[in-house]
Write a protein that holds these residues in place. Structure first.
Motif, PDB file in Angstrom:
ATOM      1  N   UNK A  22       0.832  -1.211   0.000  1.00 16.56           N
ATOM      2  CA  UNK A  22       0.000   0.000   0.000  1.00 16.56           C
ATOM      3  C   UNK A  22       0.861   1.254   0.000  1.00 16.56           C
ATOM      4  N   UNK A  23       1.890   1.249   0.840  1.00 21.72           N
ATOM      5  CA  UNK A  23       2.773   2.414   0.934  1.00 21.72           C
ATOM      6  C   UNK A  23       3.562   2.600  -0.365  1.00 21.72           C
ATOM      7  N   UNK A  24       4.109   1.497  -0.907  1.00 16.73           N
ATOM      8  CA  UNK A  24       4.973   1.582  -2.086  1.00 16.73           C
ATOM      9  C   UNK A  24       4.213   1.963  -3.347  1.00 16.73           C
ATOM     10  N   UNK A  25       3.014   1.423  -3.498  1.00 17.56           N
ATOM     11  CA  UNK A  25       2.299   1.597  -4.766  1.00 17.56           C
ATOM     12  C   UNK A  25       1.120   2.555  -4.697  1.00 17.56           C
ATOM     13  N   UNK A  26       0.814   3.102  -3.532  1.00 17.53           N
ATOM     14  CA  UNK A  26      -0.272   4.069  -3.430  1.00 17.53           C
ATOM     15  C   UNK A  26       0.167   5.359  -2.744  1.00 17.53           C
ATOM     16  N   UNK A  27       0.687   5.227  -1.529  1.00 22.72           N
ATOM     17  CA  UNK A  27       1.042   6.425  -0.759  1.00 22.72           C
ATOM     18  C   UNK A  27       2.214   7.166  -1.399  1.00 22.72           C
ATOM     19  N   UNK A  28       3.294   6.444  -1.698  1.00 23.81           N
ATOM     20  CA  UNK A  28       4.485   7.086  -2.271  1.00 23.81           C
ATOM     21  C   UNK A  28       4.187   7.728  -3.630  1.00 23.81           C
ATOM     22  N   UNK A  30       1.355   8.834  -4.748  1.00 23.78           N
ATOM     23  CA  UNK A  30       0.460   9.970  -4.535  1.00 23.78           C
ATOM     24  C   UNK A  30       1.239  11.183  -4.032  1.00 23.78           C
ATOM     25  N   UNK A  31       2.125  10.958  -3.068  1.00 19.58           N
ATOM     26  CA  UNK A  31       2.964  12.050  -2.558  1.00 19.58           C
ATOM     27  C   UNK A  31       3.847  12.599  -3.671  1.00 19.58           C
ATOM     28  N   UNK A  32       4.355  11.706  -4.519  1.00 21.66           N
ATOM     29  CA  UNK A  32       5.222  12.123  -5.624  1.00 21.66           C
ATOM     30  C   UNK A  32       4.465  12.986  -6.631  1.00 21.66           C
ATOM     31  N   UNK A  33       3.197  12.670  -6.878  1.00 26.02           N
ATOM     32  CA  UNK A  33       2.381  13.493  -7.785  1.00 26.02           C
ATOM     33  C   UNK A  33       2.255  14.910  -7.237  1.00 26.02           C
ATOM     34  N   UNK A  34       1.964  15.019  -5.934  1.00 25.41           N
ATOM     35  CA  UNK A  34       1.850  16.343  -5.314  1.00 25.41           C
ATOM     36  C   UNK A  34       3.177  17.098  -5.400  1.00 25.41           C
ATOM     37  N   UNK A  35       4.286  16.381  -5.176  1.00 20.60           N
ATOM     38  CA  UNK A  35       5.602  17.033  -5.195  1.00 20.60           C
ATOM     39  C   UNK A  35       5.950  17.521  -6.590  1.00 20.60           C
ATOM     40  N   UNK A  36       5.728  16.669  -7.602  1.00 22.93           N
ATOM     41  CA  UNK A  36       6.116  17.028  -8.962  1.00 22.93           C
ATOM     42  C   UNK A  36       5.230  18.108  -9.560  1.00 22.93           C
ATOM     43  N   UNK A  37       4.042  18.308  -8.983  1.00 26.30           N
ATOM     44  CA  UNK A  37       3.168  19.363  -9.492  1.00 26.30           C
ATOM     45  C   UNK A  37       3.742  20.756  -9.223  1.00 26.30           C
ATOM     46  N   UNK A  38       4.750  20.816  -8.368  1.00 27.21           N
ATOM     47  CA  UNK A  38       5.380  22.099  -8.015  1.00 27.21           C
ATOM     48  C   UNK A  38       6.614  22.394  -8.862  1.00 27.21           C
ATOM     49  N   UNK A 264       5.577  17.451 -17.899  1.00 29.07           N
ATOM     50  CA  UNK A 264       5.247  16.477 -16.870  1.00 29.07           C
ATOM     51  C   UNK A 264       4.733  17.154 -15.592  1.00 29.07           C
ATOM     52  N   UNK A 265       5.386  18.209 -15.160  1.00 28.48           N
ATOM     53  CA  UNK A 265       4.958  18.898 -13.947  1.00 28.48           C
ATOM     54  C   UNK A 265       3.555  19.446 -14.071  1.00 28.48           C
ATOM     55  N   UNK A 266       3.236  19.991 -15.245  1.00 31.11           N
ATOM     56  CA  UNK A 266       1.891  20.522 -15.487  1.00 31.11           C
ATOM     57  C   UNK A 266       0.855  19.395 -15.463  1.00 31.11           C
ATOM     58  N   UNK A 267       1.236  18.258 -16.035  1.00 30.83           N
ATOM     59  CA  UNK A 267       0.339  17.096 -16.008  1.00 30.83           C
ATOM     60  C   UNK A 267       0.078  16.621 -14.596  1.00 30.83           C
ATOM     61  N   UNK A 268       1.114  16.660 -13.745  1.00 24.95           N
ATOM     62  CA  UNK A 268       0.930  16.251 -12.355  1.00 24.95           C
ATOM     63  C   UNK A 268       0.044  17.243 -11.594  1.00 24.95           C
ATOM     64  N   UNK A 269       0.088  18.521 -11.971  1.00 21.79           N
ATOM     65  CA  UNK A 269      -0.808  19.513 -11.362  1.00 21.79           C
ATOM     66  C   UNK A 269      -2.259  19.173 -11.691  1.00 21.79           C
ATOM     67  N   UNK A 270      -2.507  18.729 -12.919  1.00 22.53           N
ATOM     68  CA  UNK A 270      -3.850  18.279 -13.297  1.00 22.53           C
ATOM     69  C   UNK A 270      -4.235  17.060 -12.467  1.00 22.53           C
ATOM     70  N   UNK A 271      -3.267  16.151 -12.255  1.00 26.68           N
ATOM     71  CA  UNK A 271      -3.523  14.971 -11.435  1.00 26.68           C
ATOM     72  C   UNK A 271      -3.917  15.325 -10.012  1.00 26.68           C
ATOM     73  N   UNK A 272      -3.274  16.347  -9.446  1.00 23.69           N
ATOM     74  CA  UNK A 272      -3.619  16.801  -8.092  1.00 23.69           C
ATOM     75  C   UNK A 272      -5.054  17.319  -8.050  1.00 23.69           C
TER      76      UNK A 272
END
Length: 296
Positions: A22-28, A30-38, A264-272
């Motif tokens: 759960x941590x490796x394939x969901x939590x991490x 998800x956190x990475x999407x939020x981080x890369x959106x910046x 990629x960063x813009x795409x992750x912002x859409x994901x957030x």
């Protein structure tokens, strides 16, 4: 004390693998999407530029994103309403009426749910074919040639063509879920209502609907998430977001920005935004449909 400790160790060892996955394939991720959106990043280069909330500021002025947002909301509302109403209707008919070949119809209705989205896209692309498609052929057979359309080429109706495919795919799954809830309602309730002179409609609104309400709430929340995911797959396989972006949805636009335009960063912002919107909408639906659970 020793037995309790051994039991706790055993439970921990059993739960640990699932928790780790759960941590490796969901939590991490998800956190990475939020981080890369910046960040402003192409996805393949070694240079990343921290831009803070600039991607989100750009997002709200991006008309293509706004259009994909509108298409997603339209599909969620339209497909949810039509699918759930039809699923409840067919579940009621097959559960409460003596329909000949009851089990056969259950299987037939459920088949679309086990088909691949690519197969469903292929089926409906053939149905919507403007020259040899089933839909235009039926209209021609009834001398309704004026209603024939380029079902996947007309910007004003193509999103509804996609919605029809989503409804067809989902009805059987939700019908079976509602049937299981309806089958658990004691027949004596309906017998007592009939003796009191209640009509079929009154029995449905006063007995069936209240007693399956909790299941209905659960499926409605689940439906919101699944529609966002399935609409992406169906759009990619069926229209590719066209014509001219008229079927672009949340995730298809995110995919095109992150992996097609090297933003990629813009795409992750859409994901957030999609992530937050999904949970907010599910929370609102849960709050609006909340009521006391009836027991029997």
């Amino acid at each position: 004390m020793q037995n309790k400790r051994s039991r706790n160790i055993f439970i921990t060892l059993c739960v640990a693998p699932a928790f780790l996955l759960l941590v490796l394939f969901l939590v991490v991720p998800t956190v990475e999407v939020f981080r890369m959106s910046l960040y402003q990043w192409g996805g393949f280069s070694n240079t990343k530029e921290f831009v803070g909330l600039e991607n989100f500021k750009t997002l709200w002025h991006d008309m293509s994103f706004i259009r994909s947002f509108q298409n997603s909301v339209l599909l969620i509302v339209l497909v949810a309403l039509v699918t759930i109403v039809l699923a409840i209707f067919f579940a009621t008919v097959l559960t409460k009426e003596n329909v000949k070949g009851n089990n056969f119809f259950r299987i037939i209705f459920y088949i679309p749910n086990i088909l691949s989205i690519v197969v469903i896209a292929g089926i409906f692309s053939a149905v919507y074919d403007p020259s040899k498609g089933l839909l235009n052929s039926i209209l021609h057979g009834f001398s309704l040639d004026s209603l024939q359309q380029m079902w996947l080429g007309n910007q004003s109706i193509v999103i509804y063509s996609v919605a029809a495919a989503l409804v067809w795919q989902a009805i059987g799954y939700y019908m079976v879920m509602y049937m299981s809830s309806m089958a658990a309602i004691p027949a004596s309730y309906y017998e007592a209502a009939s003796l009191e002179g209640a009509s079929k409609l009154k029995q449905f609104t006063s007995i069936t609907l209240p007693l399956i309400w909790n299941n209905l709430r659960t499926t409605l929340t689940f439906f919101i998430i699944s529609t966002i995911n399935l609409s992406f797959l169906l759009v990619k396989a069926m229209t590719g977001g066209g014509p001219d972006g008229s079927t672009e949805v949340f995730l298809s636009y995110m995919y095109s920005q992150a992996y097609g335009n090297s933003t990629y960063g813009y795409g992750m912002a859409i994901g957030v935004v999609v992530f937050l919107f999904s949970f907010a909408l599910a929370a609102v639906v849960g709050w609006v449909t909340k009521r006391d659970v009836l027991e029997y």
